[in-house]
Scaffold this motif. Structure first.
Motif, short mmCIF file in Angstrom:
data_model
loop_
_atom_site.label_atom_id
_atom_site.label_comp_id
_atom_site.label_asym_id
_atom_site.label_seq_id
_atom_site.Cartn_x
_atom_site.Cartn_y
_atom_site.Cartn_z
N VAL A 181 0.84 -1.19 0.00
CA VAL A 181 0.00 0.00 0.00
C VAL A 181 0.88 1.24 0.00
CG1 VAL A 181 -1.71 1.31 1.34
CG2 VAL A 181 -1.89 -1.19 1.16
N GLY A 186 -2.85 4.76 1.34
CA GLY A 186 -3.06 4.67 2.78
C GLY A 186 -3.71 5.91 3.35
N ASN A 190 -7.49 5.86 5.16
CA ASN A 190 -7.62 6.29 6.56
C ASN A 190 -8.19 7.70 6.71
OD1 ASN A 190 -6.21 4.15 8.43
ND2 ASN A 190 -5.02 4.23 6.53
N ASN A 207 -6.80 -4.75 8.13
CA ASN A 207 -5.53 -5.48 8.19
C ASN A 207 -5.62 -6.63 9.20
OD1 ASN A 207 -5.29 -4.29 10.74
ND2 ASN A 207 -3.82 -2.73 10.06
N GLN A 214 -2.48 0.15 6.61
CA GLN A 214 -1.63 1.33 6.61
C GLN A 214 -0.63 1.27 5.46
OE1 GLN A 214 -2.12 3.82 9.02
NE2 GLN A 214 -3.89 2.52 9.55
N ALA A 215 -0.08 2.42 5.11
CA ALA A 215 0.96 2.47 4.09
C ALA A 215 2.10 1.54 4.48
CB ALA A 215 1.48 3.90 3.94
#
Length: 578
Positions: A181, A186, A190, A207, A214-215
């Motif tokens: 990602v 990301g 988010n 996740n 997340q990235a």
């Protein structure tokens, strides 16, 4: 047989075959950049796309001898996976294709369509007021009938060199094995926007710890891989008939604001093959899609620019930016009043030399009041428009080893479309690209295509050899992003990457939005003294991709504001005729 729009041919270039441009008188300015008398680099290929994996998917197809359209299929399949906030197989697109042999330009219109049961007031509440956009965008009725898959299939059947089934391998493997990602994806996952917090998006982006991905983490999409396998083996019917079509209909019928879409709507979708609208700019010819795209608006803007002294002033002169802003406002006033998927759009009139000259005469070195629409030849009354265009789009360019080119802008409309998913891809919210108020050229009607600001463009020399290509995402700001870069490339003789990186300025109506922090303070002050106070814009950043052929070499660039890359590779020398 598909409907075709009228090619704009004029006497000034009557000797040229195909869609010829109008010319414009030159104002006092230095000689324009001379078109280099060179052909495209032989056996060199070029790809620019919004994600390195998408660019590599296209290059992999070109290495195997595929055409530019073959590569476009592979790129779109990958973008749907790795940049789902911007485009996908559940959306729509415009493709502009240049044919090196005939030197012709063809537009493939894969814009979504309104279901047969759509009504002009479908986004009004019980009191007749427009629904709040966050409410409309998450609804089932926000989705139009997807068009990009059937459009790509039509173009690939005509211009492909590889088998359709062999264009999805990279995307299938990436969906199964996962991809990293990016920071940009990301950030959108988010964010507080309505779509990434919709149930389907939350479930997809969860996740291993139960939170949002997340990235730097790995995202897999086995449902998408399974769909691509069916798409590869069954062709576009995998989308437009059978289980996927049934799931799309079921998903958009859920909730309070349910769609009227049926399986018959999906099965009946047809792309449209159109002739490009073309017009001269300096020593070049610009070709872009006709309505419902805003290609004619881009050409009108550039025609007005040509009648100013912007080229002589350069990018450090505040008057150049003020005149650009004034030309942009005039263009938007006309675009908003006339362009849509309706009969009688005055395409010829909007770029009529006398009309353009009259509009350009309104451009001064100081900003005036917000301009009204003019009355181009071929129309009587301007129409009131109330479209609130959102953003969630991508652009890519391919040039194959035979010199054929594709410039394609593709979208799911807002970020992540409606936030609803089917078979691993997001559904578009293209119906909200119509005007919520049931009036004007962009009002909703059954089977209609919403007006689009997408303007994938090819640049030709006067002998109709390929000079370059360009395009961008960005909602209605696309017209500003692309025109700014064209001025930088052609008028200011900048490398493509530098022209793309120029600050963005979007002037529409009474607003001047842009990248205020990227203009030099002295330049901002000079613009403000002349009535153009640049305020930080809102909405989607540009994602420009461009290429210009200089001295027999590709000068390409990808927008530093996104994750894109521009790459050139050489193919082995050809031993037999293509």
């Amino acid at each position: 047989m598909f409907p075709r729009t009228l090619c704009l041919a004029v006497a000034a270039f009557a000797a040229l075959a195909g869609c010829a441009p109008r010319t414009a008188p030159q104002t006092a300015a230095p000689a324009p950049v001379t078109a280099p008398a060179t052909a495209a680099p032989e056996r060199q290929t070029f790809v620019a796309a919004a994600h390195p994996l998408a660019a590599e998917a296209g290059l992999e197809v070109l290495r195997r001898g595929g055409s530019a359209v073959d590569a476009a299929v592979a790129i779109q399949a990958m973008l749907s996976l790795v940049e789902p906030q911007s485009s996908g197989l559940g959306g729509g697109a415009f493709m502009v294709r240049y044919d090196a042999k005939s030197r012709g330009v063809t537009v493939y219109d894969g814009r979504e369509t309104a279901p047969a049961g759509a009504t002009p007031g479908m986004f009004l509440d019980a009191a007749g007021k427009p629904l709040p956009f966050p409410v409309a965008v998450l609804s089932g009725r926000a989705t139009g009938v997807p068009g990009v898959v059937r459009m790509l299939a039509l173009a690939q059947a005509r211009h492909g060199k590889l088998a359709w089934r062999d264009l999805f391998g990279e995307s299938i493997r990436t969906a199964e094995q996962g991809f990293t990602v990016t920071a940009r994806l990301g950030r959108f996952v988010n964010s507080n926007g309505p779509q990434p917090n919709a149930p389907d998006a939350v479930a997809y982006f969860r996740n291993e710890r139960g939170g949002k991905i997340q990235a730097g983490e790995t995202l897999r999409n086995p449902a998408y891989a399974a769909f691509l396998r069916r798409l590869a083996s069954q062709g576009p019917d995998a989308m437009y008939q059978g289980e996927t079509a049934r799931r799309i209909v079921a998903r958009v019928h859920e909730g309070d604001l349910a769609s009227t879409m049926t399986e018959a709507d999906i099965a009946g979708y047809q792309p449209v093959v159109r002739e490009a609208v073309c017009n001269g700019y300096r020593v070049y010819i610009l070709c872009a899609p006709p309505p419902p795209s805003s290609g004619v608006a881009l050409l009108q803007l550039m025609a007005m620019i040509e009648r100013t002294d912007i080229a002589a002033r350069g990018p450090a002169d505040p008057v150049a930016w003020v005149k650009y802003a004034e030309a942009s406002r005039l263009m938007f006033a006309d675009r908003d009043a006339y362009v849509g998927d309706v009969p009688g759009v005055p395409v010829k009139g909007l770029i009529d030399p006398a009309y353009v000259a009259g509009r350009a005469a309104l451009i001064a070195d100081r900003a005036g009041p917000a301009p009204a629409a003019g009355t181009p030849p071929g129309t009587v009354t301007a129409r009131i428009d109330a479209t609130a265009e959102a953003a969630g789009t991508s652009h890519f360019i391919v040039i194959d080893g035979d010199g054929n080119a594709v410039s394609m802008t593709t979208t799911v409309e807002s970020y992540f479309g409606t936030g609803r998913m089917v078979d691993g891809f997001f559904l578009n919210n293209q119906m909200t690209d119509f005007s919520f108020v049931p009036s004007g050229p962009n009002a909703i009607a059954p089977g209609k295509r919403p007006r689009s600001s997408m303007v994938p463009t090819v640049i030709l020399r006067r002998d109709r050899s390929l000079a370059g290509a360009i395009g961008s995402p960005g909602g209605n700001a696309i017209l500003g992003y692309v025109s700014k870069a064209l001025i930088g490339i052609i008028d200011w003789n900048m490398p493509v990457a530098d022209a793309i990186a120029l600050p963005n300025l979007i002037a529409r109506g009474s607003s001047f939005n842009g990248e205020a922090d990227k203009f030099a303070p002295s330049l901002l002050a000079g613009m403000a003294e002349r009535g153009v106070t640049v305020r930080a814009g809102s909405g989607e950043d540009s994602g420009l991709h461009g290429v210009f052929i200089r001295d027999g070499k590709f000068d390409g660039g990808a927008d530093p504001r996104r994750d894109g890359v521009a790459r050139t590779i050489a193919l082995p020398a050809r031993t037999t005729a293509p």
